[in-house]
Motif scaffolding. Sequence first.
Motif, PDB file in Angstrom:
ATOM      1  N   ASP A 104       8.705 -12.446  18.130  1.00 56.49           N
ATOM      2  CA  ASP A 104       7.881 -12.494  19.337  1.00 56.49           C
ATOM      3  C   ASP A 104       8.653 -12.043  20.568  1.00 56.49           C
ATOM      4  OD1 ASP A 104       5.589 -13.335  18.154  1.00 56.49           O
ATOM      5  OD2 ASP A 104       5.817 -15.464  18.642  1.00 56.49           O
ATOM      6  N   SER A 105       7.906 -11.560  21.571  1.00 58.84           N
ATOM      7  CA  SER A 105       8.516 -11.179  22.849  1.00 58.84           C
ATOM      8  C   SER A 105       8.731 -12.430  23.694  1.00 58.84           C
ATOM      9  CB  SER A 105       7.605 -10.199  23.588  1.00 58.84           C
ATOM     10  OG  SER A 105       7.506  -8.996  22.873  1.00 58.84           O
ATOM     11  N   TYR A 106       9.780 -13.170  23.335  1.00 54.78           N
ATOM     12  CA  TYR A 106      10.120 -14.404  24.046  1.00 54.78           C
ATOM     13  C   TYR A 106      11.638 -14.475  24.140  1.00 54.78           C
ATOM     14  CZ  TYR A 106      11.306 -19.321  24.761  1.00 54.78           C
ATOM     15  OH  TYR A 106      11.857 -20.480  25.246  1.00 54.78           O
TER      16      TYR A 106
ATOM     17  N   ASP B 183      -0.471 -11.212  25.496  1.00 54.65           N
ATOM     18  CA  ASP B 183      -1.703 -10.440  25.562  1.00 54.65           C
ATOM     19  C   ASP B 183      -2.514 -10.974  26.747  1.00 54.65           C
ATOM     20  OD1 ASP B 183      -4.541  -9.902  25.197  1.00 54.65           O
ATOM     21  OD2 ASP B 183      -4.008  -9.146  23.204  1.00 54.65           O
ATOM     22  N   PRO B 184      -2.846 -10.102  27.741  1.00 51.61           N
ATOM     23  CA  PRO B 184      -3.543 -10.607  28.937  1.00 51.61           C
ATOM     24  C   PRO B 184      -4.901 -11.247  28.631  1.00 51.61           C
ATOM     25  CG  PRO B 184      -2.770  -8.352  29.288  1.00 51.61           C
ATOM     26  CD  PRO B 184      -2.599  -8.654  27.830  1.00 51.61           C
ATOM     27  N   GLU B 185      -5.516 -10.841  27.531  1.00 51.91           N
ATOM     28  CA  GLU B 185      -6.837 -11.400  27.180  1.00 51.91           C
ATOM     29  C   GLU B 185      -6.704 -12.735  26.458  1.00 51.91           C
ATOM     30  OE1 GLU B 185      -9.716  -9.928  28.201  1.00 51.91           O
ATOM     31  OE2 GLU B 185      -8.364  -8.542  29.231  1.00 51.91           O
TER      32      GLU B 185
ATOM     33  N   VAL C 248       3.038 -11.455  22.345  1.00 54.35           N
ATOM     34  CA  VAL C 248       2.969 -10.228  21.537  1.00 54.35           C
ATOM     35  C   VAL C 248       4.305  -9.977  20.844  1.00 54.35           C
ATOM     36  CG1 VAL C 248       1.223  -9.200  23.071  1.00 54.35           C
ATOM     37  CG2 VAL C 248       3.645  -8.672  23.449  1.00 54.35           C
ATOM     38  N   PRO C 249       4.303  -9.202  19.746  1.00 52.25           N
ATOM     39  CA  PRO C 249       5.570  -8.872  19.078  1.00 52.25           C
ATOM     40  C   PRO C 249       6.474  -8.025  19.986  1.00 52.25           C
ATOM     41  CG  PRO C 249       3.676  -8.359  17.673  1.00 52.25           C
ATOM     42  CD  PRO C 249       3.146  -8.646  19.035  1.00 52.25           C
ATOM     43  N   ARG C 250       7.787  -8.058  19.708  1.00 47.64           N
ATOM     44  CA  ARG C 250       8.737  -7.239  20.467  1.00 47.64           C
ATOM     45  C   ARG C 250       8.308  -5.769  20.426  1.00 47.64           C
ATOM     46  NH1 ARG C 250      14.233  -9.862  21.651  1.00 47.64           N
ATOM     47  NH2 ARG C 250      13.513 -12.013  21.783  1.00 47.64           N
ATOM     48  N   GLY C 251       8.448  -5.121  21.583  1.00 44.02           N
ATOM     49  CA  GLY C 251       8.098  -3.700  21.652  1.00 44.02           C
ATOM     50  C   GLY C 251       6.674  -3.427  22.096  1.00 44.02           C
ATOM     51  N   GLU C 252       5.810  -4.459  21.987  1.00 43.15           N
ATOM     52  CA  GLU C 252       4.412  -4.269  22.422  1.00 43.15           C
ATOM     53  C   GLU C 252       4.253  -4.673  23.878  1.00 43.15           C
ATOM     54  OE1 GLU C 252       1.215  -5.853  20.129  1.00 43.15           O
ATOM     55  OE2 GLU C 252       2.033  -5.103  18.228  1.00 43.15           O
ATOM     56  N   ARG C 253       3.324  -3.992  24.581  1.00 44.56           N
ATOM     57  CA  ARG C 253       3.154  -4.315  25.997  1.00 44.56           C
ATOM     58  C   ARG C 253       2.186  -5.476  26.192  1.00 44.56           C
ATOM     59  NH1 ARG C 253       1.268   0.531  29.466  1.00 44.56           N
ATOM     60  NH2 ARG C 253       2.986   1.503  28.376  1.00 44.56           N
ATOM     61  N   GLY C 254       2.414  -6.177  27.272  1.00 41.95           N
ATOM     62  CA  GLY C 254       1.545  -7.298  27.629  1.00 41.95           C
ATOM     63  C   GLY C 254       1.964  -7.798  28.997  1.00 41.95           C
ATOM     64  N   GLU C 255       1.405  -8.936  29.428  1.00 35.19           N
ATOM     65  CA  GLU C 255       1.756  -9.472  30.743  1.00 35.19           C
ATOM     66  C   GLU C 255       3.027 -10.298  30.657  1.00 35.19           C
ATOM     67  OE1 GLU C 255      -0.139 -11.914  34.541  1.00 35.19           O
ATOM     68  OE2 GLU C 255      -0.988 -12.249  32.535  1.00 35.19           O
ATOM     69  N   LEU C 256       3.939 -10.066  31.595  1.00 42.69           N
ATOM     70  CA  LEU C 256       5.184 -10.831  31.631  1.00 42.69           C
ATOM     71  C   LEU C 256       4.940 -12.184  32.306  1.00 42.69           C
ATOM     72  CD1 LEU C 256       8.265 -10.650  31.005  1.00 42.69           C
ATOM     73  CD2 LEU C 256       8.575  -9.985  33.397  1.00 42.69           C
TER      74      LEU C 256
ATOM     75  N   ALA D 233       4.660  -5.484  30.743  1.00 41.93           N
ATOM     76  CA  ALA D 233       6.053  -5.309  30.338  1.00 41.93           C
ATOM     77  C   ALA D 233       6.163  -5.197  28.828  1.00 41.93           C
ATOM     78  CB  ALA D 233       6.874  -6.498  30.823  1.00 41.93           C
ATOM     79  N   THR D 234       7.346  -4.726  28.395  1.00 39.22           N
ATOM     80  CA  THR D 234       7.711  -4.784  26.981  1.00 39.22           C
ATOM     81  C   THR D 234       9.080  -5.447  26.893  1.00 39.22           C
ATOM     82  OG1 THR D 234       8.795  -2.613  27.078  1.00 39.22           O
ATOM     83  CG2 THR D 234       6.487  -2.650  26.371  1.00 39.22           C
TER      84      THR D 234
END
Length: 556
Positions: free
Chosen positions: A3-5, A381-383, A388-396, A430-431
């Motif tokens: 995950d993007s954490y 995911d903004p919705e 989101v997984p690493r490398g995918e864009r979303g809201e920071l 961000a990613t």
Amino acid sequence: MTDSYARGATEPALIEETIGDFFDAMVAKQPDALALVSRHEGVRRSYRALQAEATQLASALLATGLVPGDRVGIWSHNNLAWVLMQIATAKAGLILVNINPAYRTAEVEYALNKVGCKALVTMPRFKTSEYLAMLRELGAARLPQLKNVWWIDRAEDADEAGFDIPLARLSQLLASGNANDARVAQVQQGLKATDPINIQFTSGTTGFPKGATLTHRNILNNGFFIGECMKLGPQDKLCIPVPMYHCFGMVLGNLACLTHGSAIVYPNDGFDPLLTLEAVQAERCTGLHGVPTMFIAELDHPRFAEFDLSSLRTGIMAGTACPIEVMKRVVSQMHLGEITIAYGMTETSPVSCQSSTDTPLERRVSTVGTVQPHLEVKVVDPESGATVPRGERGELCTRGYSVMHGYWGDEAKTREAIDAEGWMHTGDLATMDAEGYVNIVGRIKDMVIRGGENIYPREIEEFLYRHPKVQDVQVVGLPDRKYGEELCAWVIAKPGQQLTEEEIREFCKGQIAHYKVPKYIRFVTEFPMTVTGKIQKYRIREQMSVELGLVAERTA
């Protein structure tokens, strides 16, 4: 997939003291060390001298009847008075309210009334800005809570005519204080690190700025960890041409220095590339801050080659994405081999991600670094809100000590920004890569960053709607080589009305800050829309960029 954490380091420990107590401890450690150089004022102060003057000012402020928790505004560019107010208000438990010197009558009226400022310290004037004249125009009727105005004076200045709000020289206020006032120590002892100490206005998406309220704990720790990232120490002198009314100058500059025993150097009140280069050489500065446009102005100055900048080592570039070629020139021609990139927002005190002095150059220009100590960041995911997984864009999103106390007097807006689990939703897309480096790839809320100034198009639209001939207006940001972005307004005039660009600019004059006045104005009969009637701002941007031959020069 991961995950993007990411979670920051937990050492060194967080500071759980107030700004006043931490500063006093630093003074005790190195009383004779240089604390401040304000070159345009011819001022030099040791840590002991700065402490004595700030304590004297705290004493004077309390003697006027102000009590901890009261709001005191400062409407000024960089000078000794600014840093004295920053330390004095922290010692006296007063909440310092930063007023942007570019503000005009409508904006300053809103800001002072929104947070209920009881007192204001202001420059009398600067270039074409007549601050006292604006306050006279507003008067006590439109600023009912403002009880005192002190203007920043020099010995040779003539007296300023008063108005219906009590007006005095700041030097007179300072002279009335006592550097050994026991009451200051008593008040300081009663303060907590979690007390609000600073309010900074962020442009509002709904047309009105919001007052981000920050505590001692918020900004003291952020200043400390920023300084840690730059490896600051008592041997460092940091040249600060960025403004104090932003977190950049006040936290990344002043507090980064004061938490590490370093010296603050102000090259001038407002930014001047030549005076900045002169200050670095004359003071042998080891650090230099700036937004990319400032570094470009310094590098491209016709006299750049005359200056010896070999003392430079580190600093921060922030405010907007930095073009790779500019960063390479900063490193090679300005000796800033250990310059860092910082990312944040006022609501997070401000920095949540920063590169370190040894981050590879390619990473420094293509990302905003990794998460700061004692903080967490994630990309969602903004919705759905799912990480989101690493490398995918979303809201920071950011969580930790840096997240603001809240928006002053606006619980609903605070809840919109900070969720039930304490995450601040930045509105930035961000990613995050496999090693935890964060890259800012866009903005959810259409914010425009012009030369380091955050501008929300909605605020400009709301203002332009007031023009009697305007039926509808849409404002977008367009790429710009000098400022990163410039504002463009598409205007639909009311039926039967003729409007000119000059009329629009004249309407803005003196009412909104110069940087919020659109550079490009087009009169149209309709906006591009989706089938459901939503305006497609990206199509306005695309069309104008093609029409004007503009190409974005961005790395993020």
